[in-house]
Scaffold this active site. Structure first.
Site, PDB file in Angstrom:
ATOM      1  N   LEU A  69      43.616  41.026  32.255  1.00 43.76           N
ATOM      2  CA  LEU A  69      44.468  42.092  31.582  1.00 43.76           C
ATOM      3  C   LEU A  69      45.924  41.694  32.046  1.00 43.76           C
ATOM      4  O   LEU A  69      46.993  42.205  31.498  1.00 43.76           O
ATOM      5  CB  LEU A  69      44.065  43.511  32.095  1.00 43.76           C
ATOM      6  CG  LEU A  69      42.867  43.941  31.159  1.00 43.76           C
ATOM      7  CD1 LEU A  69      42.316  45.296  31.903  1.00 43.76           C
ATOM      8  CD2 LEU A  69      42.940  43.724  29.796  1.00 43.76           C
ATOM      9  N   GLY A  70      45.980  41.126  33.371  1.00 46.99           N
ATOM     10  CA  GLY A  70      47.099  40.818  33.899  1.00 46.99           C
ATOM     11  C   GLY A  70      47.276  40.270  35.169  1.00 46.99           C
ATOM     12  O   GLY A  70      46.081  40.329  35.841  1.00 46.99           O
ATOM     13  N   ALA A  71      48.345  39.883  35.910  1.00 46.35           N
ATOM     14  CA  ALA A  71      48.309  39.045  36.862  1.00 46.35           C
ATOM     15  C   ALA A  71      49.373  39.259  37.786  1.00 46.35           C
ATOM     16  O   ALA A  71      50.729  39.305  37.029  1.00 46.35           O
ATOM     17  CB  ALA A  71      48.029  37.660  36.923  1.00 46.35           C
ATOM     18  N   GLY A  72      49.571  39.097  39.199  1.00 44.96           N
ATOM     19  CA  GLY A  72      50.953  39.061  39.922  1.00 44.96           C
ATOM     20  C   GLY A  72      50.754  38.799  41.172  1.00 44.96           C
ATOM     21  O   GLY A  72      49.630  37.972  41.459  1.00 44.96           O
ATOM     22  N   GLY A  73      51.631  38.793  42.198  1.00 46.52           N
ATOM     23  CA  GLY A  73      51.738  38.085  43.321  1.00 46.52           C
ATOM     24  C   GLY A  73      50.378  38.577  44.352  1.00 46.52           C
ATOM     25  O   GLY A  73      50.022  37.831  45.040  1.00 46.52           O
ATOM     26  N   MET A  74      49.967  39.736  44.029  1.00 42.77           N
ATOM     27  CA  MET A  74      48.930  40.136  45.117  1.00 42.77           C
ATOM     28  C   MET A  74      47.461  40.031  44.276  1.00 42.77           C
ATOM     29  O   MET A  74      46.510  40.061  45.180  1.00 42.77           O
ATOM     30  CB  MET A  74      49.113  42.092  44.961  1.00 42.77           C
ATOM     31  CG  MET A  74      50.618  42.279  45.607  1.00 42.77           C
ATOM     32  SD  MET A  74      50.547  41.539  47.395  1.00 42.77           S
ATOM     33  CE  MET A  74      52.420  42.057  47.805  1.00 42.77           C
ATOM     34  N   GLY A  75      47.431  39.939  43.073  1.00 39.00           N
ATOM     35  CA  GLY A  75      46.006  39.864  42.509  1.00 39.00           C
ATOM     36  C   GLY A  75      45.976  39.555  41.055  1.00 39.00           C
ATOM     37  O   GLY A  75      47.181  39.670  40.422  1.00 39.00           O
ATOM     38  N   LYS A  83      40.767  45.288  39.524  1.00 35.83           N
ATOM     39  CA  LYS A  83      42.036  44.743  40.398  1.00 35.83           C
ATOM     40  C   LYS A  83      41.236  44.262  41.532  1.00 35.83           C
ATOM     41  O   LYS A  83      40.296  44.541  42.269  1.00 35.83           O
ATOM     42  CB  LYS A  83      42.870  45.921  40.843  1.00 35.83           C
ATOM     43  CG  LYS A  83      44.097  45.274  41.502  1.00 35.83           C
ATOM     44  CD  LYS A  83      44.568  46.637  42.443  1.00 35.83           C
ATOM     45  CE  LYS A  83      45.451  47.400  41.495  1.00 35.83           C
ATOM     46  NZ  LYS A  83      46.210  48.213  42.288  1.00 35.83           N
ATOM     47  N   ASP A  96      55.196  56.937  42.067  1.00 40.64           N
ATOM     48  CA  ASP A  96      55.826  56.027  41.067  1.00 40.64           C
ATOM     49  C   ASP A  96      55.341  56.340  39.817  1.00 40.64           C
ATOM     50  O   ASP A  96      54.836  55.403  38.732  1.00 40.64           O
ATOM     51  CB  ASP A  96      55.061  54.666  41.399  1.00 40.64           C
ATOM     52  CG  ASP A  96      55.992  53.259  40.999  1.00 40.64           C
ATOM     53  OD1 ASP A  96      56.955  53.604  40.459  1.00 40.64           O
ATOM     54  OD2 ASP A  96      55.150  52.337  40.906  1.00 40.64           O
TER      55      ASP A  96
END
Length: 289
Positions: A21-27, A43, A137
């Protein structure tokens, strides 16, 4: 959704992974099916970040906080293991776009839709605040649109009201353009309470009604300066809802209404939302479902 990559696991703790579904620097966030057959957003934190004791403690805190919120308009936690080598957290999957994506695709939303949206988000925040927590947030990217109403997601930087923040004291917490003035003051974490979420909700309502951020765009420093020192641009907000949005965006936290009062002012938030979305969005949600 993107297909799984060769390096991705096929399952995590009995959850079968179906795609990314998505990805970033943390996982990475995966679409997964739980052992009971329910679709979930899972996640998974990268091992190198989990090795940081401070990061792992923040993830433990996120897991505890997310599990304490049980309102209808907040995504439910389906499972978690903050002690695993690669910690993970699974929440119910909402197959709709974020509010940011919906406005980007369809432009400003009609007032009846925004009233339904706002009432339910305010109800979610009232539940969060009743649990002694502050989200910190609230923004269009953290609001998912389902056929029956919105869902508030991502409690990664939420914390108990009045608690000592685990983040660095010289870091600004929140998203510029949607954070409250008190969040912009470095080292003022103890001042950030439920009223900050109401300010952010006011920004979200203005954005949904106009398609524009009330404090404009540009460099982060400029947006934050306008948030702290200047009045929001609410010229395109309909007069029928303008007083409420303006009250949410008061610079003084004590002058803002509570989330419960916002919900009451916007209308009924309980039960099915019904036909609340404008044309085009239900079809998008149906395709994703």
């Amino acid at each position: 959704m993107q297909p799984l990559r060769k390096a991705d696991p096929s399952s995590i703790a009995g959850h079968r992974l179906l795609g990314r579904l998505g990805a970033g620097g943390m996982g990475v966030v995966y679409l997964a099916r739980t052992p009971g057959g329910t679709l979930a957003a899972l996640k998974l934190i990268r091992a190198e970040h989990a090795a940081d004791p401070g990061f792992r403690e923040r993830f433990r805190r996120e897991t505890r906080i997310a599990g304490r919120i049980t309102g209808h308009w907040v995504v439910r936690v389906l499972g978690a293991d903050p002690e695993a080598r690669e910690p993970w957290l699974a929440t119910e999957f909402v197959p709709g776009p974020s509010l940011a994506e919906a406005v980007g695709l369809h432009g400003a939303l009609p007032e009846p839709t925004v009233r339904a949206l706002g009432a339910r988000l305010a109800a979610a925040l009232a539940d969060v605040h009743a649990a002694g927590l502050v989200h910190r947030d609230v923004k269009p990217g953290n609001v998912l649109l389902a056929l029956d109403g919105p869902r508030l997601i991502d409690f990664g930087i939420a914390r108990a009201a009045g608690a000592t923040a685990l983040t660095a004291t010289d870091a600004m917490i929140g998203t510029p353009g949607f954070l409250a003035p008190e969040q912009a003051r470095v080292g003022a974490a103890d001042e950030v309470g439920p009223a900050a979420d109401v300010f952010s909700l006011g920004c979200v309502l203005a954005y949904a009604l106009t398609g524009e951020r009330p404090f404009g765009t540009g460099a982060v420093a400029a947006v934050v300066y306008r948030t702290v020192h200047e009045e929001p641009d609410l010229r395109e907000v309909p007069d029928t809802i303008l007083p409420l949005v303006a009250a949410c965006l008061a610079k003084d936290p004590a002058a803002r209404p509570t989330a419960a009062r916002v919900r009451a002012a916007l209308g009924e938030a309980g039960g099915p939302a019904g036909d609340w979305l404008p044309p085009g969005l239900p079809a998008l949600i149906a395709r994703r479902s």
